[in-house]
Design a protein around this motif. Structure first.
Motif, mmCIF file in Angstrom:
data_model
loop_
_atom_site.group_PDB
_atom_site.id
_atom_site.type_symbol
_atom_site.label_atom_id
_atom_site.label_comp_id
_atom_site.label_asym_id
_atom_site.label_seq_id
_atom_site.Cartn_x
_atom_site.Cartn_y
_atom_site.Cartn_z
ATOM 1 N N THR A 100 0.831 -1.205 0.000
ATOM 2 C CA THR A 100 0.000 0.000 0.000
ATOM 3 C C THR A 100 0.866 1.256 0.000
ATOM 4 O O THR A 100 0.462 2.296 -0.528
ATOM 5 C CB THR A 100 -0.918 0.010 1.247
ATOM 6 O OG1 THR A 100 -1.465 -1.294 1.422
ATOM 7 C CG2 THR A 100 -2.048 0.996 1.083
ATOM 8 N N TYR A 114 -0.944 4.630 -3.910
ATOM 9 C CA TYR A 114 -1.788 5.771 -4.288
ATOM 10 C C TYR A 114 -1.289 7.048 -3.638
ATOM 11 O O TYR A 114 -0.590 7.014 -2.638
ATOM 12 C CB TYR A 114 -3.241 5.518 -3.870
ATOM 13 C CG TYR A 114 -3.818 4.287 -4.533
ATOM 14 C CD1 TYR A 114 -3.947 4.222 -5.923
ATOM 15 C CD2 TYR A 114 -4.201 3.188 -3.773
ATOM 16 C CE1 TYR A 114 -4.455 3.088 -6.535
ATOM 17 C CE2 TYR A 114 -4.722 2.046 -4.383
ATOM 18 C CZ TYR A 114 -4.833 2.004 -5.765
ATOM 19 O OH TYR A 114 -5.326 0.892 -6.364
ATOM 20 N N ARG A 115 -1.740 8.165 -4.216
ATOM 21 C CA ARG A 115 -1.347 9.464 -3.678
ATOM 22 C C ARG A 115 -2.073 9.758 -2.361
ATOM 23 O O ARG A 115 -2.880 8.958 -1.901
ATOM 24 C CB ARG A 115 -1.595 10.560 -4.703
ATOM 25 C CG ARG A 115 -3.044 10.698 -5.090
ATOM 26 C CD ARG A 115 -3.196 11.418 -6.410
ATOM 27 N NE ARG A 115 -2.677 12.781 -6.328
ATOM 28 C CZ ARG A 115 -2.582 13.595 -7.389
ATOM 29 N NH1 ARG A 115 -2.951 13.166 -8.590
ATOM 30 N NH2 ARG A 115 -2.140 14.807 -7.263
ATOM 31 N N GLU A 155 -7.411 -2.821 -1.756
ATOM 32 C CA GLU A 155 -8.040 -2.874 -3.081
ATOM 33 C C GLU A 155 -9.552 -3.107 -3.011
ATOM 34 O O GLU A 155 -10.279 -2.731 -3.921
ATOM 35 C CB GLU A 155 -7.340 -3.925 -3.952
ATOM 36 C CG GLU A 155 -5.983 -3.433 -4.455
ATOM 37 C CD GLU A 155 -6.122 -2.117 -5.217
ATOM 38 O OE1 GLU A 155 -6.558 -2.153 -6.370
ATOM 39 O OE2 GLU A 155 -5.818 -1.056 -4.637
ATOM 40 N N MET A 190 -10.754 0.446 -2.110
ATOM 41 C CA MET A 190 -10.805 1.312 -3.300
ATOM 42 C C MET A 190 -12.085 1.038 -4.103
ATOM 43 O O MET A 190 -12.699 1.949 -4.652
ATOM 44 C CB MET A 190 -9.568 1.097 -4.174
ATOM 45 C CG MET A 190 -8.303 1.716 -3.618
ATOM 46 S SD MET A 190 -8.358 3.526 -3.475
ATOM 47 C CE MET A 190 -7.982 4.002 -5.166
ATOM 48 N N ARG A 213 -8.589 4.857 -9.626
ATOM 49 C CA ARG A 213 -7.156 4.542 -9.453
ATOM 50 C C ARG A 213 -6.283 5.459 -10.300
ATOM 51 O O ARG A 213 -5.228 5.893 -9.876
ATOM 52 C CB ARG A 213 -6.922 3.064 -9.784
ATOM 53 C CG ARG A 213 -7.464 2.133 -8.681
ATOM 54 C CD ARG A 213 -7.453 0.687 -9.125
ATOM 55 N NE ARG A 213 -7.803 -0.219 -8.035
ATOM 56 C CZ ARG A 213 -9.042 -0.510 -7.646
ATOM 57 N NH1 ARG A 213 -10.081 0.039 -8.263
ATOM 58 N NH2 ARG A 213 -9.269 -1.349 -6.650
ATOM 59 N N ARG A 214 -6.751 5.731 -11.517
ATOM 60 C CA ARG A 214 -6.016 6.668 -12.375
ATOM 61 C C ARG A 214 -5.809 8.019 -11.704
ATOM 62 O O ARG A 214 -4.750 8.613 -11.771
ATOM 63 C CB ARG A 214 -6.854 6.957 -13.618
ATOM 64 C CG ARG A 214 -6.502 6.173 -14.793
ATOM 65 C CD ARG A 214 -7.431 6.640 -15.937
ATOM 66 N NE ARG A 214 -7.680 5.507 -16.765
ATOM 67 C CZ ARG A 214 -6.729 4.882 -17.392
ATOM 68 N NH1 ARG A 214 -5.501 5.323 -17.332
ATOM 69 N NH2 ARG A 214 -6.983 3.819 -18.090
ATOM 70 N N ASN A 239 -5.518 8.678 -8.809
ATOM 71 C CA ASN A 239 -4.667 8.608 -7.625
ATOM 72 C C ASN A 239 -3.300 8.010 -7.884
ATOM 73 O O ASN A 239 -2.608 7.611 -6.960
ATOM 74 C CB ASN A 239 -5.403 7.851 -6.518
ATOM 75 C CG ASN A 239 -6.535 8.679 -5.973
ATOM 76 O OD1 ASN A 239 -6.303 9.691 -5.312
ATOM 77 N ND2 ASN A 239 -7.761 8.302 -6.316
ATOM 78 N N GLU A 240 -2.946 7.951 -9.174
ATOM 79 C CA GLU A 240 -1.625 7.448 -9.530
ATOM 80 C C GLU A 240 -0.574 8.481 -9.108
ATOM 81 O O GLU A 240 -0.604 9.633 -9.570
ATOM 82 C CB GLU A 240 -1.561 7.202 -11.045
ATOM 83 C CG GLU A 240 -0.207 6.791 -11.574
ATOM 84 C CD GLU A 240 0.206 5.378 -11.179
ATOM 85 O OE1 GLU A 240 -0.585 4.675 -10.511
ATOM 86 O OE2 GLU A 240 1.321 4.989 -11.533
#
Lengths: 734, 187
Positions: free
Chosen positions: A327, A331-332, A366, A369, A384-385, A387-388
């Motif tokens: 983890t 993610y950001r 996950e 999310m 998810r994108r 928070n990349e």
């Protein structure tokens, strides 16, 4: 010795220039014919003459003290050679490079703790006699129920330090969109199919063990330390290992006990742990209780994330399941809190099982999310994108290579992910509820010190030697491919010798670091050989062209055999971590996509199809890499649906310590699995540019299945595995 | 006691409690058959007795003095592989290799069962079972593979047994993977 520690990025020219074109190809395993004919010999096989058989006696209770051991009935059984107890070198558990267990202790750490060895002429006699040994004990205060024990919030064990950045509590309080969920995962057994086994024999003061072990260089040193002898008196052999999955990284008590028994009876001795004893004498993955908190803005951009867990360990154990490991960089979010607390229990040791941390931590993060995506009304891939992260959100380091977004895009396209995911419970085919789910996959990448020796023989063939193991990972084949690529040889002209601790020290198989580290050492050794060949060709190394056993330079072409001129050219290569390893944040990445059908009447889940796209750096062998990933995906399916070690909290026994009751995946559980690679050579990782593969496939796989089950049924199960009973009550009316 | 294994005669005097598996492995040097659980739960010990697949850990040697026993050593040897052994190598139907001899003996027996028209749990029509991936998976589910090479095991058996593939064929998968490699290689 040609040494390149990873102080700077590395891209060996010999690999780029190669004409052989063999590295990366999906070649058949070179040891394949030996495996499919039964010729490949494992630890309990290739037995020396005069072998005696041993069986281990375990404590009959799980806590308290040993008062005495009565061996008379066992000794009296015809065919029994010796019953050994009270030897000061007898370990109470597993040894490893970091820590030794208690020796010859009267303290009972868990049920089935080894206390005596029976040596007999035959397996059946040894087993029979072991059952006749009487262990008298004094009861202690038992701690078998993990949920009833006090939680140590500042444990002094484990390798992953807690992370506490920003003020997560404040962010959670101030943010409009928050999620706070608790997920639990059960005990998991590594359950390699080959039993943990050792054959031991002494020649004078020299000990040889054929042992089922992933890291035999380490095993050699650990065995020596445990027996208080010099490491150069110990030789460990493991030409074939029937699966490890973390369970065979340390030295099991049976290896030390076999050595002691062989010394006492003056004969070779072998021990294989019976399947039910394996659950007690080999570590398992701890159960976990995971609290996941996420705070996000209305667009789904994460502002804070917490992954805080509780795991279990016994009083002798030093390992702490690093639940949030995967983890950390996923993610950001500026506010971050990741920590793992401990409860001490009187159960067998917990330890590293395939992808420690990620394998279970991804169930928490996950699935969370997925829940957050639904709460926000955003597609889970899009969430998810958004928070990349651009750099490692904990350390701020740049990523060496990270193709996570491409994994999402290509995976969605190949899978046929719809523009709009159907509402949970809305797709039905007869009595089957159908759903889709996805999850990200991440496994930290490590490079470990490794050496290899390459010999270019008089006949122009090559031999690669190191103490690596091939535990089913493809090591034999990828090392042959690496040497073949560098030296211009087909793999049929490369012999690979592994599994002997007398050979140059490698990383061993564990933590997905074996392939990248060992292949890099081979590349470096080959660079030295190329330098020598260049001298003999009167050319610069970069002007050499090598193909199918011929070297060409400056219009002249010579066979390798002619150039070697009788005396083999021998070179050593060595790699290891360095400043570049510390400067960058390194991981393998991927994304899983799953379609399940859940029976509306019975609650049975069938995985219909599963697809993943993975970023693993250089692919060393497309076939074996694919197999490792699909194996991990299958583990994820079984973790999601059936694997669950159950403790009897009255006795500290496992209720289901065998394959009849602990349900690993069977053939009928696993559909055709599809794997694709995004291949970007990672020059920061190691000279060969490969990142870890073996543990990546399991990371996130089970969460993708659980998310698909939710989409199929509308029932969110947070207590894994997702068995029928947990779904039935929430299923729509039949 | 006298035994016939892979067409050869063997004399041995094992303890009366000895299983066929331990007879082979510990008394006769035939270590190709593997012991994974000794409980009949994993299938690694599968051999053929009079042509039928049997968990050799669950049957006593003394019961089989008049039987024809075939172990993996009798199926094929390096350089002389049986079609299934060859298919397992090409399709990567294994990883660590420990369950493999049992998988292959089981597959040999299973294909014979299919040929005889024996139905399985996966058969839609009990009198005329089709041979497809679901049948292969069902009939091979007594052989555990912890490395989980199951999809490749199915590919290998399908090829030799002549079943209809489910979804993409192995060749199509290979082609897709190669295209993937060409299109996405960032050098």
């Amino acid at each position: 010795m040609n040494e390149h520690v990873m102080d700077v990025a590395c891209r060996p020219a010999g690999l780029d220039r190669s004409k052989q074109g063999v590295l990366g190809l999906g070649l058949d395993r070179i040891e394949g014919p030996a495996k499919v004919t039964g010729v490949a010999d494992y630890a309990y096989e290739a037995t020396p003459d005069g072998i005696a058989y041993a069986a281990i006696v375990g404590t009959p209770v799980g806590s308290g003290r040993i008062l005495g051991i009565d061996v008379r009935a066992a000794e009296a059984l015809p065919g029994v050679i010796a019953v050994i107890q009270g030897d000061p070198r007898m370990p109470a558990g597993e040894s490893n490079s970091r820590a030794l267990p208690k020796f010859d202790t009267d303290v009972i750490l868990h049920l089935g703790q080894p206390v005596a060895i029976v040596v007999a002429e035959d397996q059946a006699i040894a087993r029979d006699a072991a059952a006749l040994v009487v262990v008298r004990t004094e009861a202690g205060e038992d701690r078998f129920d993990v949920e009833a024990q006090p939680v140590d919030t500042k444990p002094e064990i484990g390798f992953l330090p807690p992370v506490d950045k920003g003020d997560l509590d404040a962010v959670m309080a101030d943010t409009a969109v928050t999620l706070d969920r608790t997920y639990t995962t059960p005990v998991h057994f590594p359950a390699a199919l080959e039993p943990h086994a050792t054959t031991a024999w002494w020649e004078g003061d020299r000990l040889t063990v054929r042992t089922s072990n992933q890291v035999i260089g380490g095993a050699r040193k650990t065995i020596a330390k445990a027996l208080k002898i010099d490491a150069d008196k110990v030789r460990a052999l493991a030409p074939y290992v029937g699966g490890g999955f973390g369970g065979k990284t340390g030295v099991g008590a049976e290896a030390i006990l076999a050595a002691i028994a062989a010394e006492v009876v003056g004969r070779p001795v072998k021990i294989a742990l019976p399947r039910r004893q394996t659950a007690y004498m080999v570590h398992h993955r701890s159960h976990t209780i995971q609290r996941v908190r996420i705070a996000a803005d209305e667009h789904g951009v994460i502002l804070g994330m917490g992954h805080e867990s509780v795991v279990a360990q016994n009083d002798d154990g030093e390992f702490l399941e690093p639940v949030p490991f995967g983890t950390l960089p996923l993610y950001r979010g500026d506010a971050r809190r990741f920590k793992t607390d401990l409860v001490r229990v009187d159960l067998p040791a917990s330890g590293a099982v395939r992808a420690p941390g990620e394998a279970v931590g991804t169930f928490g993060v996950e699935c969370a999310m997925d829940e957050l995506a639904e709460q926000l009304g955003i597609d889970p891939i899009e969430l998810r994108r958004r928070n990349e992260p651009e750099t490692d959100p904990v350390s701020g380091k740049p990523f060496s290579t990270r193709r996570m977004l491409d994994c999402y895009t290509q995976g969605a396209e190949r899978f046929g992910w719809p523009a709009s995911v159907p509402a949970p419970g809305s797709v039905r085919e007869g009595e089957w509820l159908v759903g889709i789910g996805m999850a990200a996959s991440l496994r930290g990448n490590f490079t470990v010190e490794a050496q290899a020796r390459v010999r270019l023989e008089a006949d122009g063939r090559a031999t690669v030697e190191c103490d690596m193991t091939d535990i089913g990972t493809g090591t034999y084949t990828i090392l042959a491919q690496t040497a073949g690529e560098m030296l211009g040889l087909p793999v049929s002209d490369v012999t690979v010798r592994l599994g002997d601790s007398d050979l140059p020290a490698s990383a061993g198989s564990g933590g997905s670091f074996g392939a990248g580290s060992a292949c890099s050492a081979v590349v470096l050794a080959c660079e030295d050989i190329l330098g020598e060949l260049a001298l003999r060709m009167n050319a610069a190394p970069e002007d050499l062209s090598l193909h199918d056993g011929c070297v060409s330079a400056g219009g002249r072409s010579v066979t390798l055999a002619d150039l070697v001129r009788g005396e083999p050219i021998v070179a050593m290569g060595k790699t290891g971590p360095g400043a570049e390893s510390k400067r960058t944040s390194q991981a393998s990445h991927g994304a899983h996509f799953v379609e399940v059908a859940v029976n509306a009447v019975t609650g049975e889940t069938r995985v219909r199809r599963m697809l993943g796209v993975f970023d693993v750096g250089r692919v060393l062998n497309r076939k074996t890499a694919t197999s490792q990933i699909t194996g991990g995906m299958a583990w994820g399916i079984a973790y999601a649906l059936s694997e669950e070690g159950i403790v009897d909290t009255r006795t500290g026994a496992f209720v289901n310590p065998d394959f009849g009751e602990y349900h690993v995946a069977v053939n009928a559980d696993i559909p055709q699995l599809e794997v694709h690679f995004i291949e970007e050579i990672d020059t920061s990782a190691n000279p060969v540019g490969a990142k870890g593969v073996g543990e990546l496939g399991i990371s996130g796989a089970g969460a993708a299945v659980a998310n698909a089950i939710y989409n199929a049924t509308g029932v969110r199960v947070r207590d894994f595995p997702v068995t029928l009973d947990k779904l039935l009550a929430g299923l729509p009316a039949v | 006691m006298h035994f016939t294994i892979n067409g050869q005669s063997y004399d041995a005097e094992p303890d009366i409690r000895t299983s066929v598996l331990d007879l082979c492995r510990e008394h006769l040097g035939l270590t190709g058959s593997k012991k994974g659980c000794d409980h009949g739960q994993c299938g690694a010990c599968t051999v053929l007795i009079n042509g039928r697949r049997v968990n050799s850990c669950l049957t006593l040697a003394v019961m089989h003095q008049d039987d024809e026993i075939t172990t993996i050593e009798g199926i094929g040897q390096p350089g002389n592989l049986h079609a299934l052994q060859d298919a397992f190598v090409r399709h990567d139907g294994y990883q660590c290799g420990y369950c493999t001899p049992g998988q292959i003996c089981s597959a040999v027996g299973m294909l014979d069962e299919v040929k005889k028209g024996w139905a399985s749990h996966a058969s839609g029509d009990l009198t005329d079972p089709k041979f497809d991936d679901a049948e292969i998976s069902e009939r091979m589910s007594g052989n555990l593979c912890r490395c989980a090479a199951y999809p490749n095991i199915v590919d290998a058996i399908r090829e030799v047994g002549g079943a209809e593939p489910a979804g993409r064929t192995a060749d199509e998968k290979d082609a897709a993977m190669e295209a993937n490699a060409r299109g996405e290689l960032v050098a």
